[in-house]
Motif scaffolding. Structure first.
Motif, PDB file in Angstrom:
ATOM      1  N   LEU A 130      -5.243  13.668  17.151  1.00 32.98           N
ATOM      2  CA  LEU A 130      -5.953  14.756  16.486  1.00 32.98           C
ATOM      3  C   LEU A 130      -6.214  14.448  15.016  1.00 32.98           C
ATOM      4  O   LEU A 130      -7.250  14.848  14.467  1.00 32.98           O
ATOM      5  CB  LEU A 130      -5.137  16.054  16.606  1.00 32.98           C
ATOM      6  N   LEU A 131      -5.297  13.723  14.367  1.00 39.41           N
ATOM      7  CA  LEU A 131      -5.441  13.442  12.942  1.00 39.41           C
ATOM      8  C   LEU A 131      -6.384  12.273  12.689  1.00 39.41           C
ATOM      9  O   LEU A 131      -7.243  12.346  11.802  1.00 39.41           O
ATOM     10  CB  LEU A 131      -4.063  13.148  12.326  1.00 39.41           C
ATOM     11  N   ARG A 132      -6.235  11.194  13.428  1.00 45.60           N
ATOM     12  CA  ARG A 132      -6.992   9.971  13.160  1.00 45.60           C
ATOM     13  C   ARG A 132      -8.397   9.980  13.763  1.00 45.60           C
ATOM     14  O   ARG A 132      -9.204   9.109  13.458  1.00 45.60           O
ATOM     15  CB  ARG A 132      -6.227   8.768  13.706  1.00 45.60           C
ATOM     16  N   HIS A 133      -8.710  10.972  14.601  1.00 43.08           N
ATOM     17  CA  HIS A 133     -10.057  11.092  15.153  1.00 43.08           C
ATOM     18  C   HIS A 133     -10.542  12.526  14.902  1.00 43.08           C
ATOM     19  O   HIS A 133     -10.559  13.357  15.812  1.00 43.08           O
ATOM     20  CB  HIS A 133     -10.071  10.768  16.649  1.00 43.08           C
ATOM     21  N   PRO A 134     -10.943  12.829  13.665  1.00 41.82           N
ATOM     22  CA  PRO A 134     -11.265  14.214  13.279  1.00 41.82           C
ATOM     23  C   PRO A 134     -12.637  14.674  13.754  1.00 41.82           C
ATOM     24  O   PRO A 134     -13.547  14.901  12.966  1.00 41.82           O
ATOM     25  CB  PRO A 134     -11.186  14.159  11.747  1.00 41.82           C
ATOM     26  N   SER A 135     -12.822  14.804  15.061  1.00 43.65           N
ATOM     27  CA  SER A 135     -14.060  15.337  15.609  1.00 43.65           C
ATOM     28  C   SER A 135     -13.983  16.862  15.673  1.00 43.65           C
ATOM     29  O   SER A 135     -12.925  17.461  15.453  1.00 43.65           O
ATOM     30  CB  SER A 135     -14.307  14.763  17.004  1.00 43.65           C
ATOM     31  N   LYS A 136     -15.093  17.496  15.976  1.00 46.05           N
ATOM     32  CA  LYS A 136     -15.112  18.953  16.080  1.00 46.05           C
ATOM     33  C   LYS A 136     -14.191  19.428  17.205  1.00 46.05           C
ATOM     34  O   LYS A 136     -13.500  20.439  17.071  1.00 46.05           O
ATOM     35  CB  LYS A 136     -16.542  19.444  16.326  1.00 46.05           C
ATOM     36  N   ASN A 169     -11.498  17.918  18.373  1.00 47.29           N
ATOM     37  CA  ASN A 169     -10.097  17.761  17.986  1.00 47.29           C
ATOM     38  C   ASN A 169      -9.678  18.809  16.970  1.00 47.29           C
ATOM     39  O   ASN A 169      -8.549  19.306  17.006  1.00 47.29           O
ATOM     40  CB  ASN A 169      -9.863  16.361  17.424  1.00 47.29           C
ATOM     41  N   ARG A 170     -10.572  19.140  16.038  1.00 49.24           N
ATOM     42  CA  ARG A 170     -10.239  20.184  15.068  1.00 49.24           C
ATOM     43  C   ARG A 170     -10.077  21.538  15.762  1.00 49.24           C
ATOM     44  O   ARG A 170      -9.191  22.320  15.414  1.00 49.24           O
ATOM     45  CB  ARG A 170     -11.322  20.255  13.980  1.00 49.24           C
ATOM     46  N   PHE A 171     -10.939  21.796  16.732  1.00 47.18           N
ATOM     47  CA  PHE A 171     -10.815  23.056  17.490  1.00 47.18           C
ATOM     48  C   PHE A 171      -9.518  23.075  18.292  1.00 47.18           C
ATOM     49  O   PHE A 171      -8.818  24.095  18.344  1.00 47.18           O
ATOM     50  CB  PHE A 171     -12.014  23.221  18.422  1.00 47.18           C
ATOM     51  N   LEU A 172      -9.174  21.936  18.914  1.00 47.91           N
ATOM     52  CA  LEU A 172      -7.943  21.862  19.702  1.00 47.91           C
ATOM     53  C   LEU A 172      -6.714  22.049  18.826  1.00 47.91           C
ATOM     54  O   LEU A 172      -5.763  22.747  19.204  1.00 47.91           O
ATOM     55  CB  LEU A 172      -7.885  20.517  20.425  1.00 47.91           C
ATOM     56  N   PHE A 173      -6.735  21.467  17.630  1.00 46.64           N
ATOM     57  CA  PHE A 173      -5.605  21.645  16.713  1.00 46.64           C
ATOM     58  C   PHE A 173      -5.493  23.098  16.277  1.00 46.64           C
ATOM     59  O   PHE A 173      -4.384  23.638  16.148  1.00 46.64           O
ATOM     60  CB  PHE A 173      -5.776  20.735  15.500  1.00 46.64           C
ATOM     61  N   ALA A 174      -6.638  23.745  16.057  1.00 48.69           N
ATOM     62  CA  ALA A 174      -6.618  25.173  15.697  1.00 48.69           C
ATOM     63  C   ALA A 174      -6.022  26.009  16.828  1.00 48.69           C
ATOM     64  O   ALA A 174      -5.307  26.992  16.580  1.00 48.69           O
ATOM     65  CB  ALA A 174      -8.033  25.646  15.369  1.00 48.69           C
ATOM     66  N   MET A 175      -6.283  25.632  18.076  1.00 50.43           N
ATOM     67  CA  MET A 175      -5.723  26.352  19.211  1.00 50.43           C
ATOM     68  C   MET A 175      -4.203  26.163  19.284  1.00 50.43           C
ATOM     69  O   MET A 175      -3.466  27.099  19.629  1.00 50.43           O
ATOM     70  CB  MET A 175      -6.364  25.873  20.512  1.00 50.43           C
TER      71      MET A 175
END
Length: 277
Positions: A96-102, A104-110
């Motif tokens: 999630l950190l090293r591949h900051p796609s939309k 991955n950012r949404f998944l981290f927010a979840m």
């Protein structure tokens, strides 16, 4: 180097902190002191010291609760859940950190949003899903549940800590021919040791002392953890406080020693990931 003189203000502050520490330690006094008392003595005066050290409570609790079996169950559940949580969550946080796609950012927010959801709101659907997947009354099942429930907080901790790891180290390993899995396991994961210890300590405290999830998932007596086994001492017409307090002391000793041995890593791990650089 200037140092402040030891004055009345600092002395008063130390006295206040000492009193606060004594207040927090008061429950330990009541638990330990009353665990050596007989049932009648315990009911007469709970605040006094025991007249004699009655080790019979510990012997009876050890036998009545099948304590070695409950201790083994708690230990196995905690250890295997920690292993699964560390491996899966560290890899997920790295991705999630090293591949900051939309996505991955949404998944981290979840994952972050899931941290604020109380367990009581999902426990009934969780048990139903566990029943459909035949995960109830099994060690792998409760390890699976703990890994999923603890993943959000663990990913959050690893994600913040990895920001302090220079990206140049990984780029140098990539130039030397290391593949992505090699970069993570040989370069990144060893650098995560302070946070890994922090995760293990915090999650172990939670899982070792948890009562509700093992009560819902593990119905067989041979699979009961320490906390669930102690619940058998309290019925509608009888509360065996003398045995329960002795069992409580035996139950908290392993995790207390574990915490005291590794507590210095907790602040180190959390503060190291607080600043990027």
């Amino acid at each position: 180097m200037n140092t402040k003189p030891y004055g009345l203000k600092l002395f008063s502050f130390e006295i206040m902190m000492l009193l606060a520490a004594l207040i927090f330690l008061t429950p330990f006094y009541f638990v330990i002191a009353n665990s050596f008392k007989g049932f009648s003595e315990l009911l007469m005066n709970t605040s006094s010291l025991p007249k004699s050290l009655n080790w019979e409570n510990y012997a009876r609790a050890w036998e009545v609760l099948s304590f070695p079996r409950a201790l083994r169950n708690s230990f196995l559940i905690t250890v295997f859940s920690d292993i699964c949580m560390v491996i899966i969550s560290s890899m997920a946080a790295y991705r999630l950190l090293r591949h900051p796609s939309k996505g991955n950012r949404f998944l981290f927010a979840m994952f972050i949003a899931a941290m604020v959801v109380p367990f009581q709101t999902i426990m009934i659907p969780l048990v139903k899903v566990g029943n459909w997947l035949n995960l109830l009354n099994s060690m792998p099942g409760i390890v699976f549940f703990y890994t999923g429930l603890g993943a959000s907080f663990t990913i959050f901790l690893y994600h913040g800590f990895m920001k302090s790891i220079p990206l140049e180290i990984e780029e140098a390993a990539l130039i030397d021919g290391c593949n992505p899995y090699g970069i993570f396991w040989r370069i990144v994961f060893p650098l995560l040791k302070p946070m890994t210890v922090t995760v293990i300590v915090l999650q172990s405290l939670w899982m070792w002392n948890d009562f509700l999830l093992p009560l819902l998932v593990l119905q067989k007596p041979e699979l009961q953890t320490i906390q669930v086994a102690m619940n058998s001492l309290f019925g509608q017409y009888m509360q065996q406080w003398d045995l329960a307090l002795a069992a409580l002391v035996m139950g908290i000793m392993p995790i207390l020693v574990f915490f005291l041995a590794l507590q210095r890593y907790i602040i180190q791990g959390i503060t190291a990931g607080a600043v990027k650089g």
